[in-house]
Design an enzyme around this catalytic site. Structure first.
Site, short mmCIF file in Angstrom:
data_model
loop_
_atom_site.label_atom_id
_atom_site.label_comp_id
_atom_site.label_asym_id
_atom_site.label_seq_id
_atom_site.Cartn_x
_atom_site.Cartn_y
_atom_site.Cartn_z
N ASN A 1 -6.69 3.88 -23.78
CA ASN A 1 -5.71 3.10 -23.91
C ASN A 1 -5.21 2.16 -23.16
O ASN A 1 -4.60 1.59 -23.37
CB ASN A 1 -5.24 4.05 -22.28
CG ASN A 1 -6.22 4.29 -21.16
OD1 ASN A 1 -7.16 4.15 -20.84
ND2 ASN A 1 -4.60 3.92 -19.81
N GLU B 1 -14.06 5.75 -12.51
CA GLU B 1 -12.49 5.49 -12.44
C GLU B 1 -11.92 6.54 -13.15
O GLU B 1 -11.97 6.25 -14.37
CB GLU B 1 -11.66 4.01 -12.68
CG GLU B 1 -10.69 3.58 -12.22
CD GLU B 1 -9.65 4.00 -13.37
OE1 GLU B 1 -8.72 5.24 -12.77
OE2 GLU B 1 -9.24 3.04 -14.35
N CYS C 1 -3.65 5.82 -16.23
CA CYS C 1 -4.38 6.55 -15.40
C CYS C 1 -3.20 6.00 -14.23
O CYS C 1 -3.39 7.38 -13.46
CB CYS C 1 -5.76 6.60 -15.13
SG CYS C 1 -6.01 4.96 -15.22
N GLU D 1 -13.50 -2.11 -8.12
CA GLU D 1 -13.61 -2.81 -8.61
C GLU D 1 -13.04 -3.56 -8.62
O GLU D 1 -11.42 -3.75 -7.85
CB GLU D 1 -13.48 -2.10 -10.15
CG GLU D 1 -14.61 -0.94 -10.68
CD GLU D 1 -14.20 -0.63 -11.94
OE1 GLU D 1 -14.69 -1.35 -12.70
OE2 GLU D 1 -13.47 -0.52 -12.02
#
Length: 487
Positions: free
Chosen positions: A157, A255, A288, A460
């Protein structure tokens, strides 16, 4: 078959990048453009042999790169950023052609962010430090030691931005990398390999391999010489990666998906709240972080819905290369089928489509808002990853928080309110890795990013990235016992 294809006037090598050279595979897979479904070219389709070769190259290059002084590693990463900036236009048009996201966004935001990823972690490396501390006269010194070869598996994406979000800190930390981009959008990763080589990154420090997860991904994640695995993508794939890595106890950073809420309280600026809600259609909903569950306080629900419908209906959907386009296509026919399946099952179960609820020509799905949905319904509980939002109402803070937290995810949340104290109360109770108040998608690489529950493992950003990509060492030195005559 030619080793290069031309995409929007840009030459892209379709082979892997292993050990500083291009490597072909016996098989290929076809990369299609979501713009019109056309075949962009045949891409080298790697498997266990290519995985083994890439890890071996990373392992061989690791000692020298790990021993490279921090300042020199930082200099090379800045040179990579320079290379990205020189080719922003090429990277932007290739990625738009490959994954369908807006060209204007790639030009103005995404590709500049790619360069920033390298600059940020290069600079953070030079300031990475922990103050020494004393224990009964003994000195404790904390250091970040490079871990070794890292496998980075990235999604389709936001291909290059999310890849470099991982590549940059892994390289800055002194590790070597095997990058596997998503097979639906592999092209800019190949261009990154060229840019890194031109910037002087030594052979084997960055390797790029292409292919399917079941063929090359499993071989990478189960490899005993891999010291770290970082993955962004779906929960089912993460489970498979975790199982593959378990035999070697390889540390993971994951993630994953989200089903994030946007809580709109009656005291909110409704125009702002509507803007935030409509923004969730960005990248055709293939984000997301998207707040796909609109939770609106009952007194303003009718007015919010009216304003939202008016603003969302004005969005322009079409060719992402057009400056006036707001929403581009879905990346792949399979993803389009998945999105429509969710919507049609919801409608069959009694949901009502305020707007949208159907496919359009090509790989486009109409921006959709569904109401009359039950909290335990599939459309509320599962990630659709498309331009589909649901709207539910609540009567007060307790119900708002209960609904917001009532999924298996916990990636992000957004709160719209005019009451600072309410914002503090509500955000403290939300289960989410990131909470935005009266804003959305404000990201700073100094901040931790990641999800709770099934939205991920680890964080992160800033020092948190180095904590993952390094073996932290504490060296304790006694105050006495030195041989004063030595040397």
């Amino acid at each position: 078959m030619s080793d290069n294809i031309t995409v929007a006037g840009v030459s892209v090598d379709t082979r892997h990048w292993i050990g500083g050279r291009r490597v072909a595979s016996a098989g290929t897979f076809t990369d299609h453009s979501p713009l019109d479904g056309s075949a962009l070219g045949e891409i080298a389709r790697g498997g266990p042999d290519e995985a083994a070769a890439a890890v071996a190259a990373a392992r061989e290059a690791f000692p020298a790169w790990a021993a490279t002084p921090r300042a020199e590693r930082a200099r090379i990463l800045h040179a990579v950023a320079d290379g990205v900036e020189k080719r922003i236009e090429e990277l932007a048009i290739v990625e738009t052609t490959d994954n369908g996201a807006l060209l204007r966004s790639h030009r103005r935001g995404v590709m500049p962010r790619v360069a920033h990823n390298f600059r940020f972690f290069a600079d953070w490396l030079l300031r990475l430090d922990h103050e020494d501390f004393e224990t009964r006269g003994h000195t404790n010194h904390v250091s970040w030691d490079p871990a070794g070869p890292c496998v980075l598996i990235t999604p389709w994406n936001a291909p290059l931005m999310l890849a470099t979000w991982k590549v940059a800190p892994a390289l800055a930390a002194g590790n070597t990398v095997v990058l596997k981009p998503a097979e639906w959008s592999p092209l800019t990763a190949s261009l990154l390999a060229d840019i890194a080589a031109e910037a002087g990154l030594p052979a084997g420090v960055l390797n790029v391999v292409q292919g399917y997860g079941s063929e090359i991904g499993d071989a990478l994640t189960s490899h005993p010489d891999v010291r770290r695995i970082s993955f962004t993508g779906s929960v089912p794939t993460a489970r498979r990666i975790a199982a593959s890595a378990a035999a070697n106890l390889t540390p993971l950073s994951l993630e994953l998906g989200g089903k994030s809420p946007l809580l709109v309280f009656a005291d909110a600026d409704l125009d702002l709240a509507v803007d935030l809600a409509v923004e969730q259609y960005d990248n055709a909903g293939q984000v997301c972080l998207a707040a796909t569950r609109l939770l609106v306080e009952e007194p303003v629900a009718e007015e919010f819905t009216r304003r939202f419908t008016e603003k969302a209906s004005a969005l322009r959907q079409g060719d992402p290369r057009d400056e006036g386009t707001d929403i581009g296509p879905t990346i792949h026919p399979r993803q389009l089928d998945k999105i429509d399946g969710f919507v049609q099952r919801a409608l069959a179960a009694g949901a009502r489509a305020v707007i949208g609820g159907h496919r359009k020509d090509g790989q486009y799905y109409a921006p959709t808002l569904l109401t009359d949905v039950a909290q335990d319904s599939e459309i509320v509980q599962e990630e659709v990853f498309g331009p589909v939002l649901t709207l539910q109402t609540f009567a007060g803070e307790d119900e708002a928080v209960r609904l917001a937290n009532d999924t298996r995810f916990g990636l992000a949340a957004t709160v719209a309110t005019g009451d600072r104290e309410r914002a503090e109360r509500v955000t403290a109770r939300l289960v989410a890795g990131t909470v935005w108040v009266n804003c959305f998608f404000v990201r700073d690489l100094r901040a931790p990013f990641g999800g709770s529950r099934q939205s991920g493992v680890g964080r992160e950003g800033g020092t948190w990235s180095f904590d993952f990509y390094c073996d932290l060492k504490n060296t304790v030195t006694a105050p006495e016992g030195w041989d004063q005559d030595h040397g």
